[in-house]
Design a protein around this motif. Structure first.
Motif, PDB file in Angstrom:
ATOM      1  N   ARG A 115      33.585  51.027  11.270  1.00 52.15           N
ATOM      2  CA  ARG A 115      32.375  51.809  11.483  1.00 52.15           C
ATOM      3  C   ARG A 115      32.718  53.286  11.666  1.00 52.15           C
ATOM      4  NH1 ARG A 115      31.188  47.034  14.203  1.00 52.15           N
ATOM      5  NH2 ARG A 115      32.014  47.741  16.201  1.00 52.15           N
ATOM      6  N   GLN A 116      31.830  54.140  11.142  1.00 56.73           N
ATOM      7  CA  GLN A 116      31.995  55.566  11.368  1.00 56.73           C
ATOM      8  C   GLN A 116      32.016  55.837  12.865  1.00 56.73           C
ATOM      9  OE1 GLN A 116      32.157  58.060   8.891  1.00 56.73           O
ATOM     10  NE2 GLN A 116      32.647  59.485  10.538  1.00 56.73           N
ATOM     11  N   ALA A 199      27.545  58.242  15.699  1.00 57.26           N
ATOM     12  CA  ALA A 199      28.419  58.310  14.531  1.00 57.26           C
ATOM     13  C   ALA A 199      28.568  59.754  14.057  1.00 57.26           C
ATOM     14  CB  ALA A 199      27.854  57.449  13.402  1.00 57.26           C
TER      15      ALA A 199
END
Length: 605
Positions: A115-116, A199
Motif C-alpha cells: 500500500r502507498q 497515503a
C-alpha cells in the motif's frame, strides 16, 4: 502490551543476502493495490528467533526468487525507498501476528500487495532536552500490536513509513537508560493519542521527551520448588491500571523493568500456560498485590514473584442464535469477589484460563457493550454464581456462556455546585435483591454507559478515588429511597447524577486473631437505618466518603463466614455508636473485629 519489543527489525535499513547454498525457494510477485507490478522491492525471511535469514529483490516484472534453507519463517516485503509501507505475509497487521510458513524442498509461492505509505516524523529528546541519537521509535496498531519502527539519527530525528490508518507512537532506548514514552509524552498505551497517517502525506512534529528510567528487578520462581523460571513475562502497572513496561525473564528467571518514577504493581504470566498468573507478594488478586514506589534513576531490585502451577478452565461464549462470539472478556473471581485473572475469547468464541488451585466464580462480559454480563451458570450476579473448583493440573471443560442482548443505562455525572463533569466515577446497577449486576466508570467528559440484562434496577454513582459521596438514582439520599428503573434492550434509559464532595471515614477490619480481612462489606447507615454508602474492606482496611451528618457503621460478611457487627462492638443497630461527620474535623479510625459465624447443630437423637 509491549513497551520495548524484542522482535527482529522490520526491514527499514539495508539487509544482507543469505550466502549459504539454499535447498528451497520462496517465489512470487510484488505489486501495488491496483495490481501494478513493483520493481526493486525487497522480500525478507526471518526465523523463529526473529533473525534475518535471507532477502530477494523484485525484477522488472515484479518477480522475486528467495533462496533459503528448509525451515519455519515469517515473510515480509518492503520498499527500500520508503514510498510503500511494509507488508507482512497474509496482510497481517504486525510481524508477530503474521503466519509462520514452513518451507520444504518444493517452492513456496507468496505474492504481496504493497500500500502507498505515509510518513510520521519527529524528534526524540533526552531528559535535559537534548536530541537523543539512536533512540528507537515504534508505531503500534490500535489493537496493541507493533506495526513498524525506526532508529533516530544523530539529530534525534526519526521517520516511519506506515499504511494509511491510526497508530500510537512510542520512543525508548535499548540500553534502558530512559523510560519508554508514548506521544504526546504519556507513559501508557491506552492514554496515548492516535496519530493519523494518510497515503503520500507526512504527519510531522510528533516529538517525544524521555526522562531517566527507574529500574524494578527481581526473579520469578516456582512456588513449590523455588526454581527460577525462564521466559516468563513480567508487567508493571501504574496506579490507574495502565501497563507501562514489560520484560521477559532470562535463563536465571531474572527480570528488569525500565519505568518512570512512580508507584507500580508487578504481574508475572506464563505464555505456555503451565503456571497461573502471579502477583508481587503472592496475593490472590491485582488489587491486593504489593505496590512498589521508585524515583527517577533509582533501582529497586531483589523482588520475587512466585508462580503456582495451574489447572485449566475452558469453554465457549455464544450470543443470539448460538453465534460464536469473539473478543468477549472472561474473568475468574476469588471467593471475596476480587478478580483473579481475565482473558478474551478467540475467533471461534473459545477461551482458556489457567488458575492456581482453589474455588473461583466465572463471568463473561462484552467490552463493546452489546451483550449483558453473565456469571456461570446463566446468572446475573456474583452471589448467584456457582463455584468452579480448580485442581492443578486438571482441565475443566465446557464452562460455557450464552449471552443475551443487554439494556443500556447512560448519562452524565457532574459535581454539585460547580457543574463540572466528574471523571472516573463508578456507576452501578443493583437488582431487586440488592446485588450489583454491572458497573462502569465515567469518561473524561463525565459520561457513562451501563449494560445490564433487561429488568428492574436501582442505580448508584460512587467514587473509588474517594473525592465524592455516593449519589442515588432520582437524587435520593440513600439506597432504600433510590428510584427504581425498568429497562429493556430496545428502550435505553438516560440517568444523570450530581455528586457532592465529602469527608473520608476509614478504619480496619480484622478477625479475633487480629488478622486483616478482605471482602467484608462496610455500610454507613443514617439514623433511620438506611444505607447511605457502602464499600468492601481490602487487606483489612476500608474508606468511605460521607457528607456531614450522623451515621452508624456496620461490618457485614456477605458469605456468612463471620457474624455481622456494628461499631463499636454491638450486634444491634440501637446499641451502635453514632459517628459524627463534619468538614474540617477528621473522624478517628474506626475498627471492627469479626468473630466466626456460629452455626447451630441439630440435637442428637
Amino acid at each position: 502490551m509491549a513497551q520495548k519489543p524484542r522482535v527482529a527489525a522490520v526491514a527499514l535499513t539495508a539487509l544482507f543476502v543469505a550466502t549459504a547454498a539454499a535447498a528451497s525457494t520462496i517465489t512470487g510477485t510484488v505489486s501495488n493495490e491496483t495490481h501494478v507490478v513493483l520493481t526493486s522491492m525487497v522480500v525478507a525471511a526471518y526465523d523463529m528467533n526473529g533473525s534475518l535469514q535471507g532477502t530477494a529483490t523484485t525484477d522488472s516484472a515484479g518477480h522475486y526468487v528467495l533462496e533459503i534453507q528448509p525451515g519455519n519463517y515469517r515473510i515480509l516485503a518492503y520498499d527500500p525507498n520508503g514510498s510503500f509501507a511494509t507488508t507482512f505475509d497474509g496482510d497481517a497487521d504486525s510481524f508477530d501476528t503474521s503466519p509462520i510458513i514452513s518451507v520444504a524442498a518444493q517452492p513456496t509461492v507468496l505474492d504481496f500487495a504493497l500500500r502507498q505509505g505515509g510518513n510520521v516524523t519527529g524528534k526524540v529528546f533526552a531528559a535535559n532536552n537534548r536530541p537523543l541519537a539512536q533512540a528507537t521509535v515504534a508505531a503500534y496498531n490500535l489493537s496493541g500490536t507493533r506495526r513498524s519502527f525506526a532508529q533516530c539519527n544523530d539529530t534525534g530525528s526519526y521517520s516511519i513509513v506506515l499504511p494509511p490508518g491510526q497508530y500510537k507512537i512510542v520512543a525508548y532506548d535499548d540500553a534502558g537508560f530512559f523510560a519508554p514514552r508514548f506521544y504526546p509524552d504519556l507513559y501508557g498505551f491506552n492514554d496515548a493519542s492516535p496519530v493519523t497517517i494518510t497515503a503520500g502525506g507526512t504527519t510531522a512534529g510528533k516529538d517525544i521527551h524521555l526522562e531517566f528510567a527507574a529500574h524494578l528487578g527481581g526473579t520469578v520462581t516456582d512456588s513449590d520448588s523455588g526454581a527460577n523460571l525462564a521466559r516468563m513475562t513480567v508487567y508493571a502497572y501504574d496506579n490507574t491500571g495502565t501497563n507501562v513496561a514489560q520484560a521477559t525473564t532470562n535463563s536465571n528467571g531474572q527480570f528488569v523493568l525500565n519505568v518512570p518514577s512512580g508507584s507500580f504493581r508487578l504481574v508475572a504470566t506464563d505464555g505456555n500456560l503451565v503456571y497461573a498468573t502471579g502477583y508481587l507478594g503472592d496475593t490472590q488478586s491485582f488489587d491486593q498485590s504489593l505496590a512498589v514506589s521508585v524515583a527517577s534513576a533509582q533501582s529497586r531490585l531483589g523482588m520475587e514473584i512466585p508462580l503456582h502451577r495451574g489447572g485449566t478452565v475452558t469453554g465457549r461464549v455464544t450470543g443470539s442464535g448460538g453465534a460464536l462470539l469473539p473478543n468477549i472478556a472472561v474473568a475468574a473471581y476469588n471467593p471475596d469477589g476480587s478478580q483473579r485473572i481475565a482473558t478474551h475469547t478467540d475467533g471461534s468464541g473459545a477461551y482458556k484460563l489457567v488458575l492456581s488451585g482453589g474455588a473461583f466464580r466465572l463471568a463473561a462480559f462484552d467490552e463493546q457493550l452489546t451483550y449483558a454480563t453473565q456469571f456461570y451458570p446463566t446468572q446475573n450476579t456474583f452471589r448467584a454464581a456457582t463455584d468452579i473448583l480448580v485442581t492443578p493440573p486438571a482441565t475443566i471443560d465446557s464452562i460455557d456462556f450464552a449471552l443475551i442482548h443487554g439494556a443500556k443505562i447512560s448519562g452524565t455525572v457532574t459535581e454539585s455546585g460547580t457543574g463540572v463533569t466528574a471523571f472516573a466515577v463508578s456507576v452501578a446497577a443493583y437488582d431487586e435483591a440488592g446485588d450489583a449486576v454491572n458497573s462502569t466508570i465515567t469518561s473524561a467528559t463525565g459520561n457513562y454507559i451501563l449494560v445490564v440484562p433487561p429488568g428492574t434496577y436501582k442505580v448508584v454513582a460512587f467514587d473509588m478515588a474517594l473525592r465524592y459521596a455516593t449519589a442515588y438514582g432520582g437524587g435520593e439520599p440513600n439506597y432504600e429511597a433510590a428510584a427504581v428503573y425498568t429497562v429493556n434492550s430496545d428502550r435505553p434509559e438516560t440517568l444523570n447524577f450530581t455528586v457532592t464532595r465529602g469527608v473520608r471515614v476509614g478504619g480496619s477490619v480484622t478477625d479475633a486473631a487480629s488478622l486483616p480481612l478482605s471482602g467484608i462489606e462496610i455500610r454507613a447507615l443514617d439514623l433511620a437505618g438506611n444505607r447511605v454508602a457502602t464499600t468492601m474492606a481490602t487487606a483489612g482496611g476500608f474508606t468511605l466518603v460521607l457528607i456531614p451528618g450522623s451515621y452508624k457503621l456496620l461490618a457485614a460478611d456477605l458469605l456468612a463466614h463471620y457474624g455481622n457487627i456494628y461499631y463499636s462492638s454491638s450486634v444491634t443497630f440501637g446499641g451502635a455508636t453514632t459517628v459524627i461527620v463534619q468538614f474540617g474535623a477528621p473522624v478517628p479510625p474506626i475498627s471492627f473485629m469479626l468473630s466466626p459465624h456460629l452455626r447451630r447443630r441439630a440435637a442428637p437423637h
